[in-house]
Design a protein around this motif. Structure first.
Motif, PDB file in Angstrom:
ATOM      1  N   GLU A  16       4.843  -5.674   1.205  1.00  0.00           N
ATOM      2  CA  GLU A  16       5.045  -7.028   1.726  1.00  0.00           C
ATOM      3  C   GLU A  16       3.768  -7.863   1.762  1.00  0.00           C
ATOM      4  O   GLU A  16       3.836  -9.093   1.821  1.00  0.00           O
ATOM      5  N   ASP A  17       2.589  -7.208   1.721  1.00  0.00           N
ATOM      6  CA  ASP A  17       1.350  -7.978   1.643  1.00  0.00           C
ATOM      7  C   ASP A  17       0.764  -7.996   0.231  1.00  0.00           C
ATOM      8  O   ASP A  17      -0.350  -8.481   0.000  1.00  0.00           O
ATOM      9  N   GLY A  18       1.522  -7.439  -0.730  1.00  0.00           N
ATOM     10  CA  GLY A  18       1.072  -7.451  -2.118  1.00  0.00           C
ATOM     11  C   GLY A  18      -0.007  -6.442  -2.439  1.00  0.00           C
ATOM     12  O   GLY A  18      -0.622  -6.511  -3.507  1.00  0.00           O
ATOM     13  N   GLN A  19      -0.224  -5.475  -1.555  1.00  0.00           N
ATOM     14  CA  GLN A  19      -1.261  -4.465  -1.772  1.00  0.00           C
ATOM     15  C   GLN A  19      -0.690  -3.071  -1.498  1.00  0.00           C
ATOM     16  O   GLN A  19      -0.281  -2.783  -0.371  1.00  0.00           O
ATOM     17  N   LEU A  20      -0.645  -2.213  -2.517  1.00  0.00           N
ATOM     18  CA  LEU A  20      -0.146  -0.850  -2.365  1.00  0.00           C
ATOM     19  C   LEU A  20      -1.309   0.128  -2.233  1.00  0.00           C
ATOM     20  O   LEU A  20      -2.380  -0.071  -2.818  1.00  0.00           O
ATOM     21  N   GLY A  21      -1.075   1.203  -1.497  1.00  0.00           N
ATOM     22  CA  GLY A  21      -2.163   2.104  -1.117  1.00  0.00           C
ATOM     23  C   GLY A  21      -2.628   3.081  -2.165  1.00  0.00           C
ATOM     24  O   GLY A  21      -3.710   3.661  -2.038  1.00  0.00           O
ATOM     25  N   ARG A  22      -1.832   3.334  -3.205  1.00  0.00           N
ATOM     26  CA  ARG A  22      -2.191   4.222  -4.317  1.00  0.00           C
ATOM     27  C   ARG A  22      -2.480   5.654  -3.864  1.00  0.00           C
ATOM     28  O   ARG A  22      -3.288   6.365  -4.477  1.00  0.00           O
ATOM     29  N   ASN A  23      -1.798   6.101  -2.820  1.00  0.00           N
ATOM     30  CA  ASN A  23      -1.871   7.518  -2.463  1.00  0.00           C
ATOM     31  C   ASN A  23      -1.220   8.314  -3.596  1.00  0.00           C
ATOM     32  O   ASN A  23      -0.085   8.030  -3.977  1.00  0.00           O
ATOM     33  N   PRO A  24      -1.852   9.339  -4.174  1.00  0.00           N
ATOM     34  CA  PRO A  24      -1.347   9.949  -5.412  1.00  0.00           C
ATOM     35  C   PRO A  24      -0.207  10.944  -5.239  1.00  0.00           C
ATOM     36  O   PRO A  24       0.474  11.258  -6.212  1.00  0.00           O
ATOM     37  N   ILE A  25       0.031  11.451  -4.028  1.00  0.00           N
ATOM     38  CA  ILE A  25       1.076  12.469  -3.858  1.00  0.00           C
ATOM     39  C   ILE A  25       1.443  12.577  -2.389  1.00  0.00           C
ATOM     40  O   ILE A  25       0.630  12.305  -1.500  1.00  0.00           O
ATOM     41  N   ALA A  26       2.701  12.966  -2.136  1.00  0.00           N
ATOM     42  CA  ALA A  26       3.155  13.236  -0.768  1.00  0.00           C
ATOM     43  C   ALA A  26       4.326  14.193  -0.848  1.00  0.00           C
ATOM     44  O   ALA A  26       5.057  14.234  -1.847  1.00  0.00           O
ATOM     45  N   GLN A  27       4.502  14.979   0.205  1.00  0.00           N
ATOM     46  CA  GLN A  27       5.623  15.931   0.242  1.00  0.00           C
ATOM     47  C   GLN A  27       6.277  15.913   1.614  1.00  0.00           C
ATOM     48  O   GLN A  27       5.699  15.457   2.589  1.00  0.00           O
ATOM     49  N   GLY A  28       7.512  16.394   1.624  1.00  0.00           N
ATOM     50  CA  GLY A  28       8.308  16.379   2.845  1.00  0.00           C
ATOM     51  C   GLY A  28       9.372  15.306   2.745  1.00  0.00           C
ATOM     52  O   GLY A  28      10.100  15.206   1.755  1.00  0.00           O
ATOM     53  N   SER A  29       9.471  14.465   3.780  1.00  0.00           N
ATOM     54  CA  SER A  29      10.368  13.307   3.751  1.00  0.00           C
ATOM     55  C   SER A  29       9.566  12.133   3.221  1.00  0.00           C
ATOM     56  O   SER A  29       8.762  11.539   3.941  1.00  0.00           O
TER      57      SER A  29
END
Length: 680
Positions: A187-200
């Motif tokens: 919504e602010d036009g900026q994504l965090g670019r975290n490369p991976i996540a697991q779980g929910s």
């Protein structure tokens, strides 16, 4: 919220809600493993001036399909931000890929940078435990996986898909510790670019687009479905080599050609009715799995009602839906349904309550024991009988009787043997559950289907020169009819009754005089002629007593129907109006019509159905008696198949009466099928 605009290729099915949010994603079976599990996936647009999601009230849009195809056409405008946007979605007919085209138009006199955001909230295998999302640098895509389920989310700007790759991405956790999901990051036009996540977890991709002054640009997004990382890589390669535009185009063309195979002359009816007929055929196809399951409905919103869905193959629904398709000429498609039933039949010769699309038994609420502690079969006998009935017509219409030996040996003989033996001394079938799955007894709809199933089995036996079985099945059918005439016609009511229930204390059956729309089966399954005075009285009573006395109208299932009941004023609203029940009455009107003017009421019923569909042509199971809003699941496959069948009968009778009026030979579609053996 009702489901709208379903898209499918028989392996992948996606459903949107009425705001055009992606809600249901089924793979690898249509109706089994909802990889979205009713969770909302977002699509949004960022500009330097503001941000909006596609379901925002300021984005005014209209949603439909592109002509008579299975490609969507959604056009909208955000006036304050000076943006127009057209979206076209489809599920490719050759690969398991969902494709979205976005056409952007800039209404302002200056160049602008616009960012598009596609968010996926997945629950692989139907739950949000142990999912993984990662950014794949080789693909420039997000990859979601768990076990043997893989999905990739990709994009490109313009038609050159070989330059695919998102301009940014976000991967994160959700549904815990107050986390809503990565869609909030957009919504602010900026994504965090975290490369991976697991779980929910969930993920969002960004595609930056340059919009010239007073100009336009296009963007493409796609989701690939697979069972392994190697298959994801292969499918992504196919998309990029073929191009998403070519995929969407071939999908559009395929469905136009598929509809052209229908054997009916649609010039006999108005264009809007013909278009709705085609739409119904396509909606039916969306709920058919390529391995044979015809699924009742795939609206996961019903989970809120009972924590279960309609995403099962009921043999009864499947048989009647297959029959409508066979009449259209799609016999090669429906043959897989009959193969499914052949695999599913029990050694005793009956089909169970319902099945998952992979062929396993579905959930059930039918007990194996009665209140007296005695064992009972937890079945609806009509489900076995109607498959027999539909199977006979399937082979007759498809001119495949000579190839039906396997069906005869493996399904017809055991099923007909069960039907012929599952009876009492009077000739009536023993008790089972009714088609509404509410009552255990002997029901008019069931006995009519048993009669039709046994006659169909007799015809199969005659074709294969099995004389002993031919006579046995035929005599059993006649005994059922005689018993119905003796025990299921009420002199008091001057009509047929819906059910008989065994009274253990009196050692006899007691009648259920509740008026029920399913009594139509007594003529539709050809136990009695449509103009039999007893049938006429029964059908007129249905019209008079089950018609909803509100501005909405329509016919309810039966007097004081409790399912999704909205009022206790049963004099005015005996039950909510159901599409299939209203169309059943139209069938009877068509069957007894002797001149064109007598078809008017049937045409009104057909148009009532069209009027109370969603704007996209989607039919629910039932509608609210005061507002006309969809109730229960949407779309219901049976509703659309019933529309198809009734319109077929309407066209056939219209053609017959027009020819009669011109002094031409009376050759109805039904007679044509008997003389020619079916569509060519």
């Amino acid at each position: 919220m009702a489901r709208d605009l379903p898209l499918s290729n028989g392996n992948v099915l996606v459903n949107f809600d009425t705001h055009y949010n992606l809600r249901d994603i089924y793979f690898p079976y249509v109706g089994q493993e909802n990889q979205a599990a009713d969770h909302l996936s977002h699509f949004g647009v960022w500009t330097p001036e503001d941000f909006f999601w596609i379901d925002h009230q300021d984005f005014k849009k209209s949603a439909s399909y592109l002509n008579d195809s299975m490609v969507t056409q959604v056009a909208g405008e955000h006036a304050r931000l000076g943006l127009k946007m057209t979206l076209r979605d489809g599920v490719d007919v050759q690969e398991n890929v969902f494709v979205r085209k976005v056409q952007l138009e800039n209404k302002w006199d200056r160049e602008r940078t616009v960012k598009l955001y596609f968010h996926l909230d997945l629950h692989l295998y139907g739950n949000g435990v142990g999912d993984t999302v990662y950014y794949d640098p080789d693909l420039g895509s997000l990859v979601f996986y768990k076990g043997h389920r893989y999905m990739s989310l990709s994009c490109c700007g313009g038609p050159d898909s070989k330059k695919a790759g998102c301009t940014s991405y976000a991967i994160g956790q959700k549904e815990m510790n107050g986390l809503e999901g990565t869609w909030r990051d957009a919504e602010d036009g900026q994504l965090g670019r975290n490369p991976i996540a697991q779980g929910s977890v969930d993920g969002t991709i960004e595609l930056e687009v340059k919009l010239p002054a007073r100009g336009s640009a296009e963007a493409w997004f796609w989701i690939c479905f697979a069972r392994s990382p190697q298959e994801i890589a292969r499918t992504e390669k196919s998309v990029r080599e073929t191009g998403p535009q070519a995929m969407l185009q071939r999908t559009y063309i395929y469905w136009l050609h598929w509809l052209a195979r229908d054997r009916h002359d649609l010039s006999l009816i108005d264009k809007d009715m013909a278009s709705f007929y085609k739409r119904s055929l396509l909606v039916v196809r969306t709920n058919m799995d390529n391995r044979g399951a015809i699924v009742a409905a795939n609206d996961s919103d019903i989970l809120k009602f009972a924590r279960d869905t309609y995403s099962y193959m009921w043999p009864r629904d499947g048989a009647l839906i297959a029959h409508a398709l066979d009449r259209s000429g799609y016999v090669s498609l429906t043959s897989k349904f009959f193969q499914f039933c052949r695999r599913a039949i029990t050694p005793e010769g009956y089909l169970q309550h319902k099945y998952n699309p992979d062929g396993s038994a579905g959930s059930s609420w039918h007990p194996w024991i009665n209140p007296a502690g005695e064992k009972q079969l937890p079945i609806q006998e009509d489900e076995t009988a109607l498959v027999l009935f539909a199977m006979w017509h399937h082979h007759q219409l498809g001119k495949t009787l000579d190839d039906a030996r396997e069906d005869y040996d493996q399904f017809v003989v055991p099923a007909a043997g069960f039907l012929a033996s599952y009876k009492d001394a009077s000739g009536l079938p023993l008790p089972s559950y009714d088609l509404w799955e509410e009552r255990y007894g002997v029901h008019a709809f069931t006995v009519a289907s048993v009669y039709a199933g046994l006659l169909a089995a007799s015809k199969f036996a005659e074709h294969f020169r099995d004389k002993a079985r031919m006579m046995y099945y035929r005599d059993a059918a006649q005994a059922v009819k005689s018993a119905v005439e003796k025990h299921m016609y009420s002199e008091q009511e001057k009509r047929f009754i819906r059910s008989l229930y065994w009274n253990r204390d009196k050692n006899t059956y007691e009648p259920d005089l509740t008026l029920d729309a399913s009594l139509y089966a007594l003529f539709d399954f050809e136990m009695f002629a449509a103009d039999d005075p007893r049938i006429t009285a029964t059908m007129k009573a249905i019209r008079q007593q089950l018609w909803i006395q509100t501005e909405v109208g329509g016919i309810g299932r039966y007097t004081n129907d409790y399912y999704h009941q909205v009022t206790k004023d049963i004099g005015k609203v005996p039950g909510n109006p159901w599409f299939i029940c209203t169309l059943w009455y139209a069938e009877w009107v068509i069957a007894v019509a002797k001149k064109e003017s007598e078809l008017k009421e049937a045409a009104e019923m057909i148009r009532w159905t069209m009027k109370h569909a969603l704007p996209t042509g989607i039919l629910a199971e039932q509608v609210h008696p005061f507002t006309g809003a969809p109730l229960s699941v949407s779309p219901l496959t049976w509703s659309h198949a019933s529309f198809v069948k009734v319109v077929q009968e309407y066209m056939s009778k219209l053609k017959q009466l027009k020819n009669k009026g011109r002094g031409k030979e009376d050759i109805s579609d039904a007679k044509l099928l008997q003389t020619t053996g079916g569509p060519r």
